[in-house]
Scaffold this motif. Sequence first.
Motif, PDB file in Angstrom:
ATOM      1  N   ALA A 234       0.826  -1.206   0.000  1.00 15.22           N
ATOM      2  CA  ALA A 234       0.000   0.000   0.000  1.00 15.22           C
ATOM      3  C   ALA A 234       0.865   1.262   0.000  1.00 15.22           C
ATOM      4  O   ALA A 234       0.579   2.228  -0.716  1.00 15.22           O
ATOM      5  N   TYR A 235       1.927   1.241   0.777  1.00 14.88           N
ATOM      6  CA  TYR A 235       2.822   2.400   0.861  1.00 14.88           C
ATOM      7  C   TYR A 235       3.506   2.650  -0.477  1.00 14.88           C
ATOM      8  O   TYR A 235       3.602   3.800  -0.931  1.00 14.88           O
ATOM      9  N   ASN A 236       3.971   1.584  -1.114  1.00  9.38           N
ATOM     10  CA  ASN A 236       4.662   1.744  -2.391  1.00  9.38           C
ATOM     11  C   ASN A 236       3.724   2.202  -3.496  1.00  9.38           C
ATOM     12  O   ASN A 236       4.142   2.906  -4.423  1.00  9.38           O
ATOM     13  N   ALA A 237       2.452   1.806  -3.391  1.00  8.19           N
ATOM     14  CA  ALA A 237       1.484   2.288  -4.377  1.00  8.19           C
ATOM     15  C   ALA A 237       1.331   3.800  -4.272  1.00  8.19           C
ATOM     16  O   ALA A 237       1.245   4.502  -5.292  1.00  8.19           O
ATOM     17  N   GLU A 238       1.318   4.301  -3.053  1.00  3.72           N
ATOM     18  CA  GLU A 238       1.248   5.751  -2.860  1.00  3.72           C
ATOM     19  C   GLU A 238       2.537   6.430  -3.311  1.00  3.72           C
ATOM     20  O   GLU A 238       2.497   7.532  -3.883  1.00  3.72           O
ATOM     21  N   GLN A 239       3.666   5.779  -3.055  1.00  3.52           N
ATOM     22  CA  GLN A 239       4.947   6.340  -3.488  1.00  3.52           C
ATOM     23  C   GLN A 239       5.009   6.461  -5.009  1.00  3.52           C
ATOM     24  O   GLN A 239       5.410   7.501  -5.546  1.00  3.52           O
ATOM     25  N   LEU A 240       4.606   5.407  -5.703  1.00  5.21           N
ATOM     26  CA  LEU A 240       4.645   5.419  -7.167  1.00  5.21           C
ATOM     27  C   LEU A 240       3.660   6.427  -7.745  1.00  5.21           C
ATOM     28  O   LEU A 240       3.942   7.062  -8.766  1.00  5.21           O
ATOM     29  N   ALA A 241       2.498   6.570  -7.084  1.00  2.00           N
ATOM     30  CA  ALA A 241       1.521   7.551  -7.554  1.00  2.00           C
ATOM     31  C   ALA A 241       2.049   8.969  -7.419  1.00  2.00           C
ATOM     32  O   ALA A 241       1.627   9.875  -8.151  1.00  2.00           O
ATOM     33  N   SER A 242       2.976   9.149  -6.468  1.00  2.00           N
ATOM     34  CA  SER A 242       3.574  10.472  -6.261  1.00  2.00           C
ATOM     35  C   SER A 242       4.935  10.589  -6.947  1.00  2.00           C
ATOM     36  O   SER A 242       5.686  11.532  -6.676  1.00  2.00           O
ATOM     37  N   TYR A 243       5.246   9.605  -7.812  1.00  5.92           N
ATOM     38  CA  TYR A 243       6.511   9.576  -8.558  1.00  5.92           C
ATOM     39  C   TYR A 243       7.723   9.545  -7.628  1.00  5.92           C
ATOM     40  O   TYR A 243       8.734  10.191  -7.876  1.00  5.92           O
ATOM     41  N   GLN A 244       7.596   8.784  -6.534  1.00  2.14           N
ATOM     42  CA  GLN A 244       8.698   8.588  -5.607  1.00  2.14           C
ATOM     43  C   GLN A 244       9.130   7.134  -5.619  1.00  2.14           C
ATOM     44  O   GLN A 244       8.386   6.248  -6.035  1.00  2.14           O
ATOM     45  N   ASP A 245      10.345   6.887  -5.161  1.00  5.57           N
ATOM     46  CA  ASP A 245      10.886   5.533  -5.192  1.00  5.57           C
ATOM     47  C   ASP A 245      10.189   4.630  -4.165  1.00  5.57           C
ATOM     48  O   ASP A 245       9.941   5.043  -3.030  1.00  5.57           O
ATOM     49  N   PRO A 246       9.884   3.388  -4.547  1.00  2.00           N
ATOM     50  CA  PRO A 246       9.299   2.434  -3.590  1.00  2.00           C
ATOM     51  C   PRO A 246      10.361   1.951  -2.602  1.00  2.00           C
ATOM     52  O   PRO A 246      11.563   2.114  -2.828  1.00  2.00           O
ATOM     53  N   LEU A 247       9.899   1.336  -1.515  1.00  2.00           N
ATOM     54  CA  LEU A 247      10.797   0.820  -0.483  1.00  2.00           C
ATOM     55  C   LEU A 247      10.871  -0.699  -0.547  1.00  2.00           C
ATOM     56  O   LEU A 247       9.901  -1.370  -0.893  1.00  2.00           O
ATOM     57  N   SER A 248      12.018  -1.236  -0.176  1.00  2.00           N
ATOM     58  CA  SER A 248      12.146  -2.683   0.010  1.00  2.00           C
ATOM     59  C   SER A 248      11.397  -3.077   1.275  1.00  2.00           C
ATOM     60  O   SER A 248      10.986  -2.223   2.070  1.00  2.00           O
ATOM     61  N   TRP A 249      11.265  -4.395   1.508  1.00  2.00           N
ATOM     62  CA  TRP A 249      10.574  -4.836   2.722  1.00  2.00           C
ATOM     63  C   TRP A 249      11.320  -4.372   3.965  1.00  2.00           C
ATOM     64  O   TRP A 249      10.711  -3.863   4.897  1.00  2.00           O
ATOM     65  N   THR A 250      12.642  -4.532   3.978  1.00  2.00           N
ATOM     66  CA  THR A 250      13.415  -4.094   5.142  1.00  2.00           C
ATOM     67  C   THR A 250      13.353  -2.575   5.308  1.00  2.00           C
ATOM     68  O   THR A 250      13.329  -2.068   6.425  1.00  2.00           O
ATOM     69  N   GLY A 251      13.303  -1.877   4.191  1.00  2.00           N
ATOM     70  CA  GLY A 251      13.173  -0.427   4.269  1.00  2.00           C
ATOM     71  C   GLY A 251      11.831  -0.019   4.842  1.00  2.00           C
ATOM     72  O   GLY A 251      11.752   0.940   5.621  1.00  2.00           O
ATOM     73  N   TYR A 252      10.781  -0.763   4.484  1.00  2.00           N
ATOM     74  CA  TYR A 252       9.453  -0.409   4.989  1.00  2.00           C
ATOM     75  C   TYR A 252       9.309  -0.723   6.469  1.00  2.00           C
ATOM     76  O   TYR A 252       8.743   0.078   7.230  1.00  2.00           O
ATOM     77  N   VAL A 253       9.797  -1.904   6.933  1.00  2.00           N
ATOM     78  CA  VAL A 253       9.604  -2.271   8.346  1.00  2.00           C
ATOM     79  C   VAL A 253      10.453  -1.419   9.285  1.00  2.00           C
ATOM     80  O   VAL A 253      10.279  -1.491  10.501  1.00  2.00           O
ATOM     81  N   THR A 254      11.343  -0.622   8.754  1.00  2.00           N
ATOM     82  CA  THR A 254      12.085   0.330   9.578  1.00  2.00           C
ATOM     83  C   THR A 254      11.617   1.763   9.332  1.00  2.00           C
ATOM     84  O   THR A 254      12.231   2.711   9.825  1.00  2.00           O
ATOM     85  N   SER A 255      10.505   1.893   8.591  1.00  3.24           N
ATOM     86  CA  SER A 255      10.012   3.226   8.247  1.00  3.24           C
ATOM     87  C   SER A 255       9.052   3.754   9.303  1.00  3.24           C
ATOM     88  O   SER A 255       8.499   3.013  10.111  1.00  3.24           O
ATOM     89  N   ALA A 256       8.829   5.061   9.274  1.00  6.96           N
ATOM     90  CA  ALA A 256       7.892   5.698  10.205  1.00  6.96           C
ATOM     91  C   ALA A 256       6.471   5.228   9.956  1.00  6.96           C
ATOM     92  O   ALA A 256       5.679   5.093  10.899  1.00  6.96           O
ATOM     93  N   ASP A 257       6.099   4.969   8.703  1.00  6.44           N
ATOM     94  CA  ASP A 257       4.741   4.537   8.382  1.00  6.44           C
ATOM     95  C   ASP A 257       4.418   3.215   9.072  1.00  6.44           C
ATOM     96  O   ASP A 257       3.349   3.058   9.676  1.00  6.44           O
ATOM     97  N   PHE A 258       5.342   2.258   9.006  1.00  2.72           N
ATOM     98  CA  PHE A 258       5.101   0.952   9.610  1.00  2.72           C
ATOM     99  C   PHE A 258       4.973   1.061  11.120  1.00  2.72           C
ATOM    100  O   PHE A 258       4.050   0.502  11.728  1.00  2.72           O
ATOM    101  N   TRP A 259       5.874   1.775  11.744  1.00  2.00           N
ATOM    102  CA  TRP A 259       5.857   1.856  13.200  1.00  2.00           C
ATOM    103  C   TRP A 259       4.751   2.755  13.721  1.00  2.00           C
ATOM    104  O   TRP A 259       4.253   2.564  14.839  1.00  2.00           O
ATOM    105  N   ASN A 260       4.323   3.721  12.919  1.00  4.04           N
ATOM    106  CA  ASN A 260       3.165   4.527  13.312  1.00  4.04           C
ATOM    107  C   ASN A 260       1.910   3.668  13.318  1.00  4.04           C
ATOM    108  O   ASN A 260       1.105   3.721  14.261  1.00  4.04           O
ATOM    109  N   ARG A 261       1.748   2.846  12.279  1.00  5.90           N
ATOM    110  CA  ARG A 261       0.599   1.935  12.227  1.00  5.90           C
ATOM    111  C   ARG A 261       0.640   0.949  13.392  1.00  5.90           C
ATOM    112  O   ARG A 261      -0.389   0.592  13.962  1.00  5.90           O
ATOM    113  N   THR A 262       1.835   0.467  13.718  1.00  6.91           N
ATOM    114  CA  THR A 262       1.987  -0.550  14.745  1.00  6.91           C
ATOM    115  C   THR A 262       1.751  -0.005  16.145  1.00  6.91           C
ATOM    116  O   THR A 262       0.936  -0.526  16.906  1.00  6.91           O
ATOM    117  N   THR A 263       2.453   1.059  16.495  1.00  4.86           N
ATOM    118  CA  THR A 263       2.405   1.544  17.880  1.00  4.86           C
ATOM    119  C   THR A 263       1.080   2.200  18.226  1.00  4.86           C
ATOM    120  O   THR A 263       0.683   2.199  19.403  1.00  4.86           O
TER     121      THR A 263
END
Length: 224
Positions: A153-182
């Motif tokens: 879902a995050y990468n779909a938003e990134q691509l829609a905004s013409y930004q680079d997608p994240l790898s899995w390890t990049g995503y699980v260390t991202s603010a988006d993942f931890w914001n959703r989690t905590t």
Amino acid sequence: MRRFLRENALTLFFLGILVLALIGQAFSGWSLYNDEQLAQAGAEVSLWRYLTSSSFAVDVAENWQSEYLQFFLYIFVTVWLVQRGSPESKEPGEEGLESDRAQKVGPHAADDSPRWAPIKGLRGALFSRSLGLAMGGIFLLSWLAQSLAGRAAYNAEQLASYQDPLSWTGYVTSADFWNRTTQNWQSEFLAVASMAALSIYLRQRGSPESKPVGAPDEATGIEG
């Protein structure tokens, strides 16, 4: 059938309202998703496409993982920690794994005990911790599902905004993942702490989660 429904009413009730909640989430989420699509000059999607999307999957998974984390921690922590006056706690002084006699394992198993209760060794150790391990396993699987669906879902938003997608390890260390989690974790931990503390002083007549109405506030580990 009537006997089955009566004897399994608690589980069936919560499974029923789970289905209703998922249906409500599906339709409200679908409507919100399409509103966002139109706001971004995108195309609306069908209900089925939304239900099979990463957006729906991540919303479901992030709630499930926090619930199972709550149960996993509560099951294991209540072995060692107590709360005087709470029906959710053991009596102070009874912390720990308890004796084989008290737990009815090994040679102390009764005739109607589960067939793995008399068994020692690895199988006996696993069975004696199977509830917590099951909750922990479901938590990890749900958390993994959240990370995979969240990344998509995050990468779909990134691509829609013409930004680079994240790898899995990049995503699980991202603010988006931890914001959703905590944001889910803190609500679960607050709920457990509230239940342990409020059940000292408040009552719910007839509920096994409450002490008997007339039980003293300091009474610990008894159920109504």
